[in-house]
Each structure stands twice: as C-alpha cells, then as structure tokens.
Design a protein around this motif. Structure first.
Motif, PDB file in Angstrom:
ATOM      1  N   ALA A  98      20.661  11.542  -5.979  1.00  8.02           N
ATOM      2  CA  ALA A  98      20.284  11.408  -4.543  1.00  8.02           C
ATOM      3  C   ALA A  98      18.903  11.524  -4.512  1.00  8.02           C
ATOM      4  CB  ALA A  98      21.013  12.643  -3.925  1.00  8.02           C
ATOM      5  N   VAL A  99      18.552  12.634  -5.267  1.00  9.41           N
ATOM      6  CA  VAL A  99      16.857  12.905  -5.225  1.00  9.41           C
ATOM      7  C   VAL A  99      16.024  11.941  -5.512  1.00  9.41           C
ATOM      8  CG1 VAL A  99      15.264  14.613  -5.948  1.00  9.41           C
ATOM      9  CG2 VAL A  99      17.337  15.661  -5.223  1.00  9.41           C
ATOM     10  N   GLU A 100      16.409  11.001  -6.497  1.00  8.78           N
ATOM     11  CA  GLU A 100      15.849  10.004  -7.099  1.00  8.78           C
ATOM     12  C   GLU A 100      15.696   8.875  -6.060  1.00  8.78           C
ATOM     13  OE1 GLU A 100      13.727   8.024  -9.546  1.00  8.78           O
ATOM     14  OE2 GLU A 100      14.192   9.921  -9.734  1.00  8.78           O
ATOM     15  N   MET A 101      16.907   8.602  -5.344  1.00  6.83           N
ATOM     16  CA  MET A 101      16.969   7.568  -4.288  1.00  6.83           C
ATOM     17  C   MET A 101      15.973   7.926  -3.216  1.00  6.83           C
ATOM     18  SD  MET A 101      20.622   6.309  -2.607  1.00  6.83           S
ATOM     19  CE  MET A 101      21.044   5.561  -4.059  1.00  6.83           C
ATOM     20  N   LEU A 102      16.105   9.202  -2.801  1.00  6.33           N
ATOM     21  CA  LEU A 102      15.242   9.749  -1.606  1.00  6.33           C
ATOM     22  C   LEU A 102      13.762   9.645  -2.147  1.00  6.33           C
ATOM     23  CD1 LEU A 102      16.734  13.077  -0.597  1.00  6.33           C
ATOM     24  CD2 LEU A 102      16.630  11.119   0.956  1.00  6.33           C
ATOM     25  N   ARG A 103      13.343   9.604  -3.494  1.00  2.00           N
ATOM     26  CA  ARG A 103      11.952   9.552  -3.884  1.00  2.00           C
ATOM     27  C   ARG A 103      11.733   8.043  -3.660  1.00  2.00           C
ATOM     28  NH1 ARG A 103      12.234  12.479  -8.411  1.00  2.00           N
ATOM     29  NH2 ARG A 103      11.957  14.618  -7.399  1.00  2.00           N
ATOM     30  N   GLU A 104      12.717   7.223  -4.313  1.00  3.15           N
ATOM     31  CA  GLU A 104      12.526   5.857  -4.262  1.00  3.15           C
ATOM     32  C   GLU A 104      12.469   5.192  -2.858  1.00  3.15           C
ATOM     33  OE1 GLU A 104      15.683   3.531  -6.057  1.00  3.15           O
ATOM     34  OE2 GLU A 104      14.835   1.631  -5.445  1.00  3.15           O
ATOM     35  N   PHE A 105      12.890   5.896  -1.765  1.00  3.63           N
ATOM     36  CA  PHE A 105      12.859   5.377  -0.393  1.00  3.63           C
ATOM     37  C   PHE A 105      11.411   5.886   0.062  1.00  3.63           C
ATOM     38  CE2 PHE A 105      16.310   3.817   2.498  1.00  3.63           C
ATOM     39  CZ  PHE A 105      17.093   2.987   1.455  1.00  3.63           C
ATOM     40  N   VAL A 106      11.156   6.925  -0.304  1.00 10.29           N
ATOM     41  CA  VAL A 106       9.648   7.414   0.179  1.00 10.29           C
ATOM     42  C   VAL A 106       8.721   6.503  -0.297  1.00 10.29           C
ATOM     43  CG1 VAL A 106       7.874   9.330   0.362  1.00 10.29           C
ATOM     44  CG2 VAL A 106      10.227   9.803   0.876  1.00 10.29           C
ATOM     45  N   GLY A 107       8.654   6.184  -1.409  1.00  7.16           N
ATOM     46  CA  GLY A 107       7.885   5.281  -2.050  1.00  7.16           C
ATOM     47  C   GLY A 107       7.988   3.861  -1.253  1.00  7.16           C
ATOM     48  N   ILE A 108       8.975   3.335  -0.873  1.00 13.02           N
ATOM     49  CA  ILE A 108       9.040   2.068  -0.210  1.00 13.02           C
ATOM     50  C   ILE A 108       8.364   2.424   1.081  1.00 13.02           C
ATOM     51  CG2 ILE A 108      10.675   0.508   0.992  1.00 13.02           C
ATOM     52  CD1 ILE A 108      12.636   1.228  -1.350  1.00 13.02           C
ATOM     53  N   ALA A 109       8.676   3.318   1.756  1.00 13.12           N
ATOM     54  CA  ALA A 109       8.115   3.473   2.906  1.00 13.12           C
ATOM     55  C   ALA A 109       6.401   3.640   2.970  1.00 13.12           C
ATOM     56  CB  ALA A 109       8.664   4.755   3.709  1.00 13.12           C
ATOM     57  N   ASP A 110       6.058   4.251   1.877  1.00 17.40           N
ATOM     58  CA  ASP A 110       4.658   4.417   1.938  1.00 17.40           C
ATOM     59  C   ASP A 110       3.994   3.230   1.540  1.00 17.40           C
ATOM     60  OD1 ASP A 110       4.321   7.103   2.001  1.00 17.40           O
ATOM     61  OD2 ASP A 110       4.764   7.812   0.094  1.00 17.40           O
ATOM     62  N   GLU A 111       4.525   2.367   0.508  1.00 14.05           N
ATOM     63  CA  GLU A 111       4.159   1.101   0.198  1.00 14.05           C
ATOM     64  C   GLU A 111       4.187   0.179   1.480  1.00 14.05           C
ATOM     65  OE1 GLU A 111       6.265  -1.136  -2.828  1.00 14.05           O
ATOM     66  OE2 GLU A 111       5.789   0.489  -4.215  1.00 14.05           O
ATOM     67  N   ARG A 112       5.121   0.146   2.046  1.00 15.61           N
ATOM     68  CA  ARG A 112       5.246  -0.727   3.476  1.00 15.61           C
ATOM     69  C   ARG A 112       4.075  -0.284   4.409  1.00 15.61           C
ATOM     70  NH1 ARG A 112      11.065  -2.704   5.181  1.00 15.61           N
ATOM     71  NH2 ARG A 112      11.310  -4.113   3.546  1.00 15.61           N
ATOM     72  N   THR A 113       3.947   1.185   4.535  1.00 14.53           N
ATOM     73  CA  THR A 113       3.077   1.634   5.426  1.00 14.53           C
ATOM     74  C   THR A 113       1.455   1.135   5.135  1.00 14.53           C
ATOM     75  OG1 THR A 113       4.031   3.538   5.574  1.00 14.53           O
ATOM     76  CG2 THR A 113       1.910   3.605   6.754  1.00 14.53           C
ATOM     77  N   GLU A 114       1.213   1.099   3.602  1.00 19.16           N
ATOM     78  CA  GLU A 114      -0.060   0.717   3.294  1.00 19.16           C
ATOM     79  C   GLU A 114      -0.239  -0.791   3.665  1.00 19.16           C
ATOM     80  OE1 GLU A 114      -3.548   1.732   1.779  1.00 19.16           O
ATOM     81  OE2 GLU A 114      -1.866   3.059   1.839  1.00 19.16           O
ATOM     82  N   ALA A 115       0.980  -1.606   3.368  1.00 17.90           N
ATOM     83  CA  ALA A 115       0.587  -3.062   3.479  1.00 17.90           C
ATOM     84  C   ALA A 115       0.654  -3.281   4.847  1.00 17.90           C
ATOM     85  CB  ALA A 115       1.959  -3.961   2.868  1.00 17.90           C
ATOM     86  N   MET A 116       1.262  -2.749   5.897  1.00 19.04           N
ATOM     87  CA  MET A 116       1.348  -3.081   7.353  1.00 19.04           C
ATOM     88  C   MET A 116       0.142  -2.541   8.153  1.00 19.04           C
ATOM     89  SD  MET A 116       5.335  -2.555   8.086  1.00 19.04           S
ATOM     90  CE  MET A 116       5.257  -2.463   9.698  1.00 19.04           C
ATOM     91  N   ARG A 117      -0.636  -1.574   7.489  1.00 24.51           N
ATOM     92  CA  ARG A 117      -1.657  -0.935   8.010  1.00 24.51           C
ATOM     93  C   ARG A 117      -2.803  -2.084   8.549  1.00 24.51           C
ATOM     94  NH1 ARG A 117      -3.699   3.180   4.784  1.00 24.51           N
ATOM     95  NH2 ARG A 117      -2.008   4.369   5.697  1.00 24.51           N
ATOM     96  N   GLY A 118      -2.928  -1.952   9.777  1.00 23.13           N
ATOM     97  CA  GLY A 118      -3.742  -3.087  10.605  1.00 23.13           C
ATOM     98  C   GLY A 118      -3.427  -4.508  10.681  1.00 23.13           C
ATOM     99  N   HIS A 119      -2.034  -4.753  10.416  1.00 24.89           N
ATOM    100  CA  HIS A 119      -1.366  -5.862  10.604  1.00 24.89           C
ATOM    101  C   HIS A 119      -0.428  -5.857  11.595  1.00 24.89           C
ATOM    102  CE1 HIS A 119      -3.396  -7.496   7.153  1.00 24.89           C
ATOM    103  NE2 HIS A 119      -3.006  -6.548   6.350  1.00 24.89           N
ATOM    104  N   SER A 120       0.633  -4.911  11.571  1.00 26.10           N
ATOM    105  CA  SER A 120       1.561  -4.883  12.410  1.00 26.10           C
ATOM    106  C   SER A 120       1.883  -3.258  12.403  1.00 26.10           C
ATOM    107  CB  SER A 120       2.926  -5.699  11.903  1.00 26.10           C
ATOM    108  OG  SER A 120       4.019  -5.192  12.311  1.00 26.10           O
TER     109      SER A 120
END
Ligand SMILES: Nc1ncnc2c1ncn2[C@@H]1O[C@H](COP(=O)(O)OP(=O)(O)OP(=O)(O)O)[C@@H](O)[C@H]1O
Ligand SMILES: [Mg+2]
Length: 433
Positions: A251-273
């Motif tokens: 579960a902790v591993e999964m949460l870590r993966e989710f936080v990673g995805i959210a961080d990546e997306r935030t980075e990719a979306m910054r300034g676009h949407s």
C-alpha cells in the motif's frame, strides 16, 4: 383539533384507497383515473393542512414571538392585547411524494433558528425524511424545507450493466430522495465514504469502479486498489484494477507511485493547463481504499506514518492533475477526521451517533443530514452535502457479486498499461497482512 389534522395528514390517500375497494374498478383506465384523482386529492390535502396549521406549529415549536401591548381605551381604562409574530410561510408546493415549504424569518430571527426547526417540522407532520436547502433568491432570510411524505428510496434497487461508453466525469450511483438520479462527480474530486459495518459501502465502491469499467477497458481510467482486509472486497472485480495492494508495504509503495505520478503530471502541466482531462492513453488515476483506517490506524507505526504522509500529499496535489482518491471507512476516528478537510466530497452512510455525523459532515450538520437516523435495513442509504451547501438523502443501487464479476470479465484493465504492476493477478486471500 390541530393534533387531529396532523395525525390525519395521510387520511385522504387512505380514503382514496377505500373508495377503490368500494367501487371495485376493473378497467385500467378507471384505475388510472382514480389513481390520478387520489394524487390530486393528496396534494390538495397536504397544502390545506400545512396552511391551516402552520402558525400553531411555529408557535408550539418556539419559532414565533408573543408581544403584549397595553393600550388605553376610552371608558375602559387600560387593556392588554396579545400579538404574535410568526415566520412567514411564503409558499407550499406539494408534489406526488413530498411537500416543499418556503419560509421567511420573522423580524429579529436568525436563519439558523429557522433551519434548526426542520426535525420538529418533519416529526409533527410524520414525514419519512426531510431536507433543508437555500432558495434561489433571498437565501439570506428565506429557507426551503422539503418534507418527504412517501419515501421513494425505501425499496432497494439493483445496479444495471453500465452503458458501453467512455465516461470519466461522473458516475450514476443511484437515486436521490426525490426519486431523481444521483450522479457522483469523479474527476477533480477526492471522495470520502463513511458508514458503520454493513451500511452498504460496497454499493458505492462498485458503483464507482463498475460504472467506470468501459473507461477502464480503453485505458481512460486506471483503477488501483488498497484492501488491507485481505483483499476480500476488491478481489471480486480484480481484472478491473491495474494493481491491488493487500499488505501494508504494498500500500505504501502504491501511494508513493501515485504521489510520483501526480508530481510528474504537475510538472508537465505547469504553464499549459490547470485541469487534466483524461482520455485513452492519458488516464485518470483512481485510487480506491477500502477501509482507510487499516492504513492510518491499525498498521504498524512506521507504515502508518509513511502512509499518512503520502496520502496527505496525494490529497493536496492530485485533484487537478487527474489523480483522485475514493476512500471508505467504518469509523470516523481521529486519524481519519484529521484528513477529512483534504477530501473534497464526503458521503455519510449509517453512523452510530449524532456526534459521528457531526464529525463526518461538519459541526452542526446532524439535524440537517441525520446519517445516524438511517435504519439498519436501509443499506446503501446516505446523506450528502451538495455543491450549494444543501443536504440530500440518496440511496445507491445494489451491486451483486455476479454483476461485478460479469463487468470485470467484460471490461478488464489493459495489463500492459502499467509496467511493473505489483499484483495484476487476483491476489491470494491467504497473503493478507
Ligand atoms: N444499495 C444496497 N441496497 C440494498 N442492500 C444493500 C445495498 N448495499 C448493501 N446491501 C446489503 O448490505 C450488506 C452489507 O453491505 P456492504 O458489504 O456493502 O457493507 P459495508 O458498509 O461495506 O460493511 P463493512 O464495513 O463491514 O465492509 C450486503 O451484503 C447487502 O446484503
Ligand atoms: Mg465493505
């Protein structure tokens, strides 16, 4: 007199039924006409009863104010006259199953006093349920009461196969107490569902995952599950999930993966949407947690601390970037309530006390959304707070094991979509933490 009227609010429909028995109609057209007449009669009766008894009820409930004035009368001397000030009943609108009242505060009265009157009003008129909400105009001084005289969600209904179209914004979960459909928004929302054991949380869980199945099959949604109760619940529809975690470390591993995805997306979306719009190949990440408390309360200290930290972070950053959480919990204990503010919508199924209702839905909400009054036999029934702040009672459709399995085999998640999955196969129950 008034008591007789209150008690006999259901009298007219009974009279209509009696007349059906006496007349013994046989033709469907006659039956329909009599049914229609009974319905009209019921509405007129409700309207009359409310109009006639309103002032007396308001006075007995302590909503009105009595003033005594002393006036001088020629030849009589001084005389006192009594004058009542009552909240004004501006409108009475009966429908086939309920009566809606629009009431304005009297001079010097707070809106909150009027709102708190709802339970007394419902009990006086023997309403099955009630709802309080603001009107479209003059919401600062006027309030709407809906008294449900015939409970349309008393009988459970069964979920149907979802329509084969990609739907990610919201899901149809069941019915509102008005009989209208109830849709739960999924995109841009973190959802917390609280209810005692056996309250019917499963209907909400499968209502969300099962209704999203067509989108899961085309990779517009990726559902992940945490089920530390041995995978009992989620395994039923395992093919719908990209991964299911049944142990604390997973579960902790999964949460870590989710936080990673959210961080990546935030980075990719910054300034676009500012808001992520899911589509095939660019999915909405959905994390379903059955029994949130097992993660935050029962697990060992280290797991608990890390899980709490990651979950809080995920709840703060995930919503706009298409990473959302739907969590279920039995018991609104402190650790869960600490996180309540981070969830953007809360559903309260049957709870054990008014205090729990206040803890789940917010301070002072118990009289307006009495989740502690939901009967044990009304599984799947819950109180929600709508976007406009008004409360409503809903009932989720029931999802049978067979339907869940059928949907899971018809719309399985693409196993190649998530490289490095922890448990793409249904996990063995024996492997529980
Ligand atoms: N929407 C519904 N309508 C009618 N009956 C329902 C509904 N949902 C659940 N039930 C009945 O209630 C029982 C308990 O429901 P469920 O397992 O979903 O409870 P739960 O809240 O998940 O409890 P727990 O916290 O113990 O897992 C089900 O076995 C079913 O018989
Ligand atoms: Mg359950």
């Amino acid at each position: 007199m008034n008591e007789t009227i209150y008690m006999s609010i259901g009298g007219l429909p009974a009279l209509a039924v009696a007349s059906l028995v006496v007349i013994k109609p046989t033709r469907p057209a006659t039956l329909a006409a009599l049914g229609w007449l009974a319905s009209i009669g019921r509405r007129v009766w409700w309207w009359l009863v409310l109009r006639v008894t309103w002032k007396a009820v308001a006075r007995e409930a302590g909503l009105s104010k009595r003033r005594t004035k002393r006036v001088k009368r020629m030849g009589v001397g001084e005389e006192s006259i009594e004058k009542w000030r009552d909240p004004r009943l501006k409108r009475v609108k009966p429908s086939a199953h309920s009566v809606t009242l629009k009431v304005r505060t009297r001079r010097g009265q707070a809106l909150a006093d009027l709102e708190a009157f709802a339970p007394k009003l419902a009990a006086t008129y023997s309403a099955d349920a009630y709802r309080v909400y603001p009107p479209k105009r003059r919401a600062g001084s006027t309030v709407m009461f809906e008294l449900v005289m015939r409970d349309l969600i008393k009988t459970p209904s069964v979920a149907a196969m979802p329509e084969p179209r990609m739907q990610t914004e919201s899901v149809r979960l069941g019915r509102r107490q008005s009989g209208k459909p109830f849709d739960l928004q999924i995109e841009q929302r973190h959802t917390l569902v609280v209810g005692a054991s056996g309250a019917g949380k499963g209907s909400f869980l499968w209502g969300v995952v099962g209704s999203l199945a067509p989108a899961i099959a085309v990779d517009a949604v990726r559902a992940y599950g945490i089920d530390l109760k041995g995978g009992m619940e989620l395994t039923m529809g395992a093919p719908l999930f990209t991964k299911i975690a049944v142990k604390g470390e997973q579960a902790v591993e999964m949460l870590r993966e989710f936080v990673g995805i959210a961080d990546e997306r935030t980075e990719a979306m910054r300034g676009h949407s500012r808001n992520h719009k899911p589509g095939p190949g660019d999915p909405l990440y959905l994390l379903v947690i059955d029994e949130l408390a097992s993660l935050t309360a029962y697990a060992d200290n280290e797991t608990k601390k890390e899980a709490e930290r990651l979950l809080k972070r995920l709840l703060s950053i995930g919503r706009a970037v298409g990473v959302v959480v739907v969590a279920f919990v039995q018991d609104p204990r402190k650790e869960v309530i600490d996180m309540r503010g981070l969830f953007t919508q809360t559903i309260a199924l049957r709870l054990r006390s008014a205090m729990e209702t206040n803890m789940v839905l917010g301070d002072g909400m118990a009289p307006f959304a009495p989740a502690h009054r939901i009967l044990k036999g009304a599984q799947g029934t819950a109180w929600i707070i709508d976007e406009d702040g008004s409360t409503d009672r809903i009932r989720a459709d029931y999802w049978s094991d067979e339907l869940i399995r059928r949907i899971a085999s018809l719309y399985p998640a693409d196993p190649t979509a998530a490289p490095g999955a922890i448990a793409p196969e249904p996990p063995a129950l024996g492997g529980a933490a």
